[in-house]
Design an enzyme around this catalytic site. Structure first.
Site, short mmCIF file in Angstrom:
data_model
loop_
_atom_site.label_atom_id
_atom_site.label_comp_id
_atom_site.label_asym_id
_atom_site.label_seq_id
_atom_site.Cartn_x
_atom_site.Cartn_y
_atom_site.Cartn_z
N SER A 128 0.82 -1.22 0.00
CA SER A 128 0.00 0.00 0.00
C SER A 128 0.85 1.26 0.00
O SER A 128 1.95 1.29 0.57
CB SER A 128 -0.85 -0.02 1.27
N GLU A 130 0.45 3.55 1.85
CA GLU A 130 0.62 3.94 3.26
C GLU A 130 2.00 3.58 3.80
O GLU A 130 2.39 4.07 4.85
CB GLU A 130 -0.48 3.32 4.12
N TYR A 152 -1.72 1.15 10.18
CA TYR A 152 -1.98 0.41 8.94
C TYR A 152 -0.70 0.38 8.09
O TYR A 152 -0.27 -0.68 7.62
CB TYR A 152 -3.11 1.11 8.17
P1 GDP Z 1 -7.50 5.51 2.93
O1 GDP Z 1 -6.59 6.41 2.15
O2 GDP Z 1 -7.22 4.07 2.68
O3 GDP Z 1 -7.56 5.86 4.37
O4 GDP Z 1 -8.96 5.72 2.29
P2 GDP Z 1 -10.21 6.58 2.78
O5 GDP Z 1 -11.15 6.61 1.62
O6 GDP Z 1 -10.75 6.06 4.07
O7 GDP Z 1 -9.61 8.04 3.07
C1 GDP Z 1 -9.07 8.82 2.02
C2 GDP Z 1 -8.85 10.24 2.51
O8 GDP Z 1 -10.11 10.87 2.76
C3 GDP Z 1 -8.06 10.34 3.81
O9 GDP Z 1 -7.14 11.40 3.68
C4 GDP Z 1 -9.11 10.73 4.85
O10 GDP Z 1 -8.61 11.51 5.94
C5 GDP Z 1 -10.03 11.59 3.99
N1 GDP Z 1 -11.39 11.74 4.54
C6 GDP Z 1 -12.02 12.92 4.76
N2 GDP Z 1 -13.23 12.73 5.27
C7 GDP Z 1 -13.39 11.38 5.40
C8 GDP Z 1 -14.46 10.57 5.88
O11 GDP Z 1 -15.51 11.05 6.29
N3 GDP Z 1 -14.26 9.21 5.82
C9 GDP Z 1 -13.12 8.64 5.36
N4 GDP Z 1 -12.99 7.30 5.32
N5 GDP Z 1 -12.08 9.40 4.91
C10 GDP Z 1 -12.21 10.75 4.94
#
Ligand code: GDP
Length: 322
Positions: A128, A130, A152
């Site tokens: 990932s 990450e 993660y």
């Molecule tokens: P990730 O990159 O695997 O953590 O995928 P996500 O779709 O969960 O998050 C992508 C980005 O969206 C990250 O930078 C989060 O901080 C941002 N984000 C902003 N608002 C939200 C929210 O309400 N839910 C989630 N899941 N992510 C959010």
């Protein structure tokens, strides 16, 4: 030649489903490890009735080794793990056991199976973006230093490094360093689907507002079936290696909201979005953007959908669901 067999962990997830469909259409017999909810298992059985499902947990190394010995796969795809970065802050120990040690259980069982039988086992570890944490430069590539900033990312970094450790011991283990990849099958715990589902409900008058966290984070969002195609190409390439899989384009969460609301026909998205600090993460990468030049050159891989295409397909699917 006998039929090829694949073993897939995380088979009930978004990528597991697309991968199973892809492998079955190729004539590969697919076995999967299921640990997901009954609903996810039922959904997979409906989509892919030919897949053989085995119950088990990645934290049970003995069970993983026994299953691999029984199935004797040619290809193993380790997609299982804790899929949410946000959740990994709630459960860092579980994340380390499932996404870190669980990957080692799979890699080690593959090496032992190959050593015992003399038959090659090819492995794909779903890595990932990450693992790069908050990188100093964008885009990132396979030479970017590993400096995870989330539980993660740290678990995935350990698994990533163990894939290369086992590679040096003679296991054909490849990794794909996946940037965010989306589809209508994403659960609403991910921001893209949360946004497209809300845009559709707002357009239909069934929801008023959408609460989100960090709107400024920039992510490189790709199309999940494309990323599954990269996994198959990587695992089958004669030389095991690491590949960044990304579109090379990044957009902010706010840009995703604007595009999704426009696609759903909802004007003035700003008036509908509320920032809720409970969705803001303790640490969040400012920008993730990947350079997939190596995958393009070596695997002949390229993304088939751009940002507008992904947002449009997800909004269309959510409007149809209503
Ligand atoms: P990730 O990159 O695997 O953590 O995928 P996500 O779709 O969960 O998050 C992508 C980005 O969206 C990250 O930078 C989060 O901080 C941002 N984000 C902003 N608002 C939200 C929210 O309400 N839910 C989630 N899941 N992510 C959010």
């Amino acid at each position: 030649m006998s039929e090829r067999t694949a073993f897939v962990t995380g088979i009930t997830g978004q990528d597991g489903g697309y991968l199973t469909e892809r492998l079955l259409s190729d004539g590969v017999a697919v076995h999967g490890l299921v640990h997901g909810s009954d609903e996810q298992v039922a959904e997979l059985r409906r989509r892919c009735p030919e897949a053989v499902l085995h119950s088990g947990d990645l934290t049970d190394a003995g069970r993983i080794a026994a299953l691999l010995a029984e199935i004797g796969p040619d290809e193993v795809y380790n997609l299982g793990g804790i899929s949410s970065v946000a959740f990994s802050w709630e459960q860092p120990v579980l994340t380390g056991s499932v996404s870190g040690l669980g990957a080692v259980a799979v890699l080690d069982a593959c090496w032992r199976l190959q050593d015992r039988t003399g038959r090659p086992v090819r492995v794909l570890q779903a890595s990932s973006a990450e693992i790069f944490g908050n990188p100093e430069r964008a885009p990132q590539d396979e030479r970017t230093p590993l400096r995870p900033a989330t539980p993660y990312g740290a678990a995935k970094a350990y698994a990533h490094q163990m894939a290369s450790v086992l590679r040096s011991r003679g296991l054909a283990a490849s990794t794909v360093i996946l940037y965010n990849h989306e589809s209508p099958r994403r659960p609403e715990t991910f921001v893209t689907r949360k946004i497209t589902a809300a845009a559709a409900r707002i357009a239909a008058g069934r929801q008023d507002r959408l609460s989100l966290g960090n709107l400024d984070a920039r992510r490189d969002w790709g199309w999940a079936p494309d990323y599954v195609e990269a996994m198959v190409r990587a695992v089958r390439h004669p030389e095991p290696d690491d590949y960044v899989i990304a579109t090379g384009e990044s957009h902010t969460v706010a840009e995703f909201v604007a595009a999704a609301f426009a696609a759903a026909g909802v004007p003035d998205w700003q008036s509908r979005v509320v920032v809720d600090s409970s969705f803001v993460r303790p640490v969040d990468a400012v920008e993730q953007r990947g350079d997939a030049s190596k995958a393009r050159a070596v695997l002949g891989w390229a993304p088939t959908r751009d940002f507008a295409g992904i947002v449009g397909a997800m909004v269309e699917a959510d409007l149809a669901l209503l």
